[in-house]
Design a protein around this motif. Structure first.
Motif, short mmCIF file in Angstrom:
data_model
loop_
_atom_site.label_atom_id
_atom_site.label_comp_id
_atom_site.label_asym_id
_atom_site.label_seq_id
_atom_site.Cartn_x
_atom_site.Cartn_y
_atom_site.Cartn_z
N UNK A 79 3.91 0.75 -7.49
CA UNK A 79 3.27 1.80 -6.69
C UNK A 79 4.19 3.00 -6.52
N UNK A 80 5.48 2.74 -6.32
CA UNK A 80 6.44 3.86 -6.22
C UNK A 80 6.47 4.64 -7.53
N UNK A 81 6.40 3.92 -8.67
CA UNK A 81 6.38 4.60 -9.96
C UNK A 81 5.17 5.51 -10.10
N UNK A 82 4.00 5.04 -9.67
CA UNK A 82 2.79 5.87 -9.72
C UNK A 82 2.96 7.09 -8.80
N UNK A 83 3.53 6.87 -7.63
CA UNK A 83 3.74 7.99 -6.70
C UNK A 83 4.72 9.00 -7.28
N UNK A 100 0.84 -1.20 0.00
CA UNK A 100 0.00 0.00 0.00
C UNK A 100 0.87 1.25 0.00
N UNK A 101 1.82 1.32 -0.93
CA UNK A 101 2.69 2.49 -1.04
C UNK A 101 1.90 3.62 -1.67
N UNK A 102 1.87 4.78 -1.00
CA UNK A 102 1.16 5.96 -1.49
C UNK A 102 1.62 7.16 -0.67
N UNK A 103 1.35 8.40 -1.11
CA UNK A 103 1.83 9.58 -0.37
C UNK A 103 1.34 9.64 1.06
N UNK A 104 0.16 9.07 1.36
CA UNK A 104 -0.34 9.10 2.73
C UNK A 104 0.53 8.28 3.67
N UNK A 105 1.26 7.32 3.14
CA UNK A 105 2.09 6.45 3.97
C UNK A 105 3.56 6.81 3.92
N UNK A 106 3.86 8.02 3.49
CA UNK A 106 5.23 8.54 3.50
C UNK A 106 5.24 9.79 4.38
N UNK A 107 6.04 9.78 5.43
CA UNK A 107 6.15 10.90 6.36
C UNK A 107 7.41 11.69 6.07
N UNK A 108 7.29 13.02 6.06
CA UNK A 108 8.45 13.91 6.01
C UNK A 108 8.57 14.54 7.38
N UNK A 109 9.62 14.19 8.10
CA UNK A 109 9.75 14.63 9.48
C UNK A 109 10.20 16.09 9.54
N UNK A 110 10.07 16.68 10.71
CA UNK A 110 10.41 18.08 10.87
C UNK A 110 11.91 18.35 10.71
N UNK A 111 12.73 17.31 10.87
CA UNK A 111 14.18 17.52 10.71
C UNK A 111 14.68 17.00 9.36
N UNK A 112 13.78 16.76 8.41
CA UNK A 112 14.19 16.50 7.05
C UNK A 112 14.34 15.05 6.66
N UNK A 113 13.88 14.11 7.48
CA UNK A 113 13.99 12.70 7.12
C UNK A 113 12.70 12.21 6.46
#
Length: 647
Positions: free
Chosen positions: A202-206, A141-154
């Motif tokens: 899924x990564x390609x679609x993202x 279930x790879x999608x933008x909702x399951x990718x976090x960008x942390x406050x310190x850039x990770x």
């Protein structure tokens, strides 16, 4: 909405270890909460399965499988799972708490991203998935909702909730279709089959969405989108956005090939290709004299080497869109006139150097000004709204701000101890290291239920209205202590703090009612009535009921009376001589069973004890307590006899 009032888990300590502070998010399978691990004194995220699913053993197994699968992974781009357990009806995971925002939030606020920046997000996602694939796990279930960008850039990949160990055949259960339609591979749609190449698709679609600002397929229904995944080829992003390089088109075409055999074999293989494409892309030029961000990615020493999150752009750093470059022509093209004498040449060189120096000084000045006002001297107040006040303070301090906690304010929608507002407001340009004041929410305003016992209904309504509450349901109940028409009690109870403008139920006294003690034994009935303040008189008469049984009373039970009233009880002397009980015939003695004396026990315990002894039980409510005050008959009785108890 205040989750402290609507969510019973908030404030609860799960398994004696995780004190739940507030709810962060709610999904289809579980809710995620901010919690404090009181044993290790650290902030964690706790995912608690919804009760409807927790009752399904299949979902519970999948939930526990998530913990075991992801806990085995150790990678800087995967949210770490610490613990899994159950607390009564709550099944939960304890996970690393990662303050930040999702990639979906970034897309909503910024739209499409420049090519280099898009790859700088996708590369650590591929590194995380590559580690999972090498461990035999897939995400599904790879999608933008399951990718976090942390406050310190990770970059962190979250929610491996649908990941399962890949079986020896690399097949999953036939017919299962797990994932999100917009990012689902053709083989997932048609047969439910998913392996590492499905995650690559899924990564390609993202990546397509990051480059173009939209998904490749749109449709009126999910199935129409799924149909296009199966039958259409994903268009090249350059057909939507004109400044995409051919190498990026080729990378995306390989990742989203409808034939899994033609895609990169797993996320690590795509990672190597993505890093190479990133290396060949031109660096994004600076805008308005600002220095361009340094290239964040270095080529991997080998395909197995993990991508370093420390090399990516900081979250929120905006890479300017490419602009038209200044063309630099060959020197010969500038010689439009023949060379003149030496003096003229010297003058021309001096003039050229002067102009060049002046231009350089101007560029440096513009760059310094841009640094001072855009990146070096000033920054924006971060968006910390709806975050836990303690976590928000720590986040702001890590970004270099001086933080003050202001006076809490009541709010109907923002939960207690969550950030309600900030001063200056979110997005305001301030000097780095400036003071910002965070205003916590006190939750909905609450008031105390006033004491209205003994008041008339009219006076009680007035008192409740002055307290900021309203009267709800009104009912009546007998009382031997409160006069008829006056308030006996409230619900919620007096002194309880409740939300302002909520309702309070009233119970009004119906006056003192005469208890019905018929069928009770004389000594029990007489003792009970005298304890209630009644004057008891006894009349005896011959009757077929057991001796000592109250067969009538005056006034009758349930009639309105006053304290200290006279009560006349008619008691049986037993039947005439020569009459005997049916079970007294010889041979029936073996059927007699001793009736347990359950007086003064709880009603529930009394019923259980009598039924266990083989008797039927009937109850009668006298005073509304849960303690037995009378029992009839006692002694030895045939098994199956009905025993009456009063409470």
């Amino acid at each position: 909405m205040d989750t402290t009032l609507t969510d019973p888990i908030v404030g609860h300590v799960l398994d004696g270890r995780y004190r739940v502070e507030s709810r962060i998010a709610r999904g289809g399978m579980a809710s995620v909460y901010l919690a404090l691990d009181v044993r290790l004194d650290r902030t964690v995220a706790v995912k608690v399965m919804h009760h409807t699913l927790a009752e399904d053993p299949q979902f519970v197994r999948r939930f526990i499988g998530e913990a075991r699968s992801v806990a085995s992974l150790s990678h800087p781009n995967i949210v770490q799972v610490f613990d899994q357990g159950t607390d009564g009806k709550h099944v939960y995971l304890s996970m690393e708490y990662v303050p930040g925002r999702t990639l979906r939030d970034v897309l909503r606020s910024r739209g499409r991203l420049p090519a280099r920046e898009a790859l700088e997000i996708v590369i650590p996602v591929l590194a995380a998935l590559g580690a999972a694939h090498q461990a035999g796990l897939i995400h599904r279930d790879v999608k933008p909702e399951n990718v976090l960008l942390t406050d310190d850039g990770r970059v962190k990949v979250v929610d491996f909730g649908l990941a399962r160990a890949v079986e020896a055949t690399n097949q999953t259960k036939t017919g299962m279709m797990i994932g999100t339609i917009g990012y689902m591979s053709p083989e997932q749609v048609t047969s439910g089959v998913a392996d590492s190449r499905s995650d690559v698709y899924s990564v390609g679609i993202m990546l397509f969405e990051l480059l173009t600002g939209r998904q490749p397929y749109e449709g009126d229904t999910p199935m129409s989108v799924a149909y296009r995944h199966v039958h259409d080829s994903v268009p090249a992003p350059s057909t939507v956005v004109g400044d995409i390089s051919p190498s990026l088109d080729a990378l995306l075409a390989a990742a989203t090939d409808r034939d899994p055999a033609k895609r990169p074999s797993d996320a690590t293989a795509m990672l190597v290709a993505a890093v190479e494409v990133h290396r060949t892309l031109p660096k994004t030029p600076a805008k308005n004299g600002q220095h361009a961000a340094p290239g964040p990615v270095t080529p991997l020493a080998s395909p197995a080497e993990p991508y370093s999150t420390g090399q990516m752009l900081a979250v929120g750093a905006h890479t300017p869109k490419p602009v038209n470059r200044t063309m630099v022509q060959p020197r010969g093209d500038l010689l439009t006139t023949p060379q003149e004498g030496h003096s003229r040449s010297v003058i021309k060189r001096r003039s050229t150097w002067f102009v060049a120096g002046l231009a350089l000084l101007m560029v440096a000045g513009v760059a310094l000004t841009g640094w001072w006002f855009s990146g070096g001297r000033y920054t924006k107040v971060p968006d910390l709204l709806n975050q836990n006040i303690t976590v928000a303070k720590q986040t702001a301090e890590q970004q270099g701000f001086v933080v003050k906690i202001g006076q809490a304010r009541f709010d109907e929608h923002v939960g207690k101890d969550m950030v309600l507002d900030s001063d200056p407001e979110v997005g305001t340009e301030v000097a780095k290291g400036a003071l910002i004041t965070l205003i916590p929410s006190a939750g909905p305003e609450t008031v105390t239920v006033p004491k209205v016992q003994g008041m008339s209904e009219a006076d009680a309504r007035e008192a409740i209205g002055k307290a900021g509450l309203s009267v709800g349901r009104v009912s009546k109940a007998a009382s031997d202590t409160v006069a008829r028409g006056l308030i006996v009690k409230t619900s919620p109870d007096v002194g309880r703090r409740v939300r302002k403008n909520s309702s309070v139920n009233l119970v009004i006294s119906a006056g003192l009612l005469m208890p019905d003690v018929t069928q009770m034994m004389r000594d029990q009935a007489e003792q009970f009535l005298r304890e209630k303040g009644f004057n008891v008189q006894i009349d005896e008469t011959t009757d077929d009921t057991p001796p000592g049984t109250v067969i009538a009373q005056d006034p009758a039970g349930g009639s309105e009376t006053v304290a200290g009233a006279n009560v006349r009880l008619t008691v049986s002397r037993g039947p005439d001589q020569g009459w005997h009980w049916p079970w007294e015939n010889e041979g029936d003695q073996a059927a007699l069973v001793q009736v347990p004396d359950v007086r003064f026990k709880s009603v529930e315990d009394a019923q259980n004890e009598l039924k266990a002894a083989g008797f039927k039980v009937k109850t009668r409510n006298l005073v509304g307590t849960q303690r037995v005050v009378g029992e009839q008959p006692l002694g030895q009785q045939p098994a199956g006899t009905q025993i009456m108890i009063w409470h």
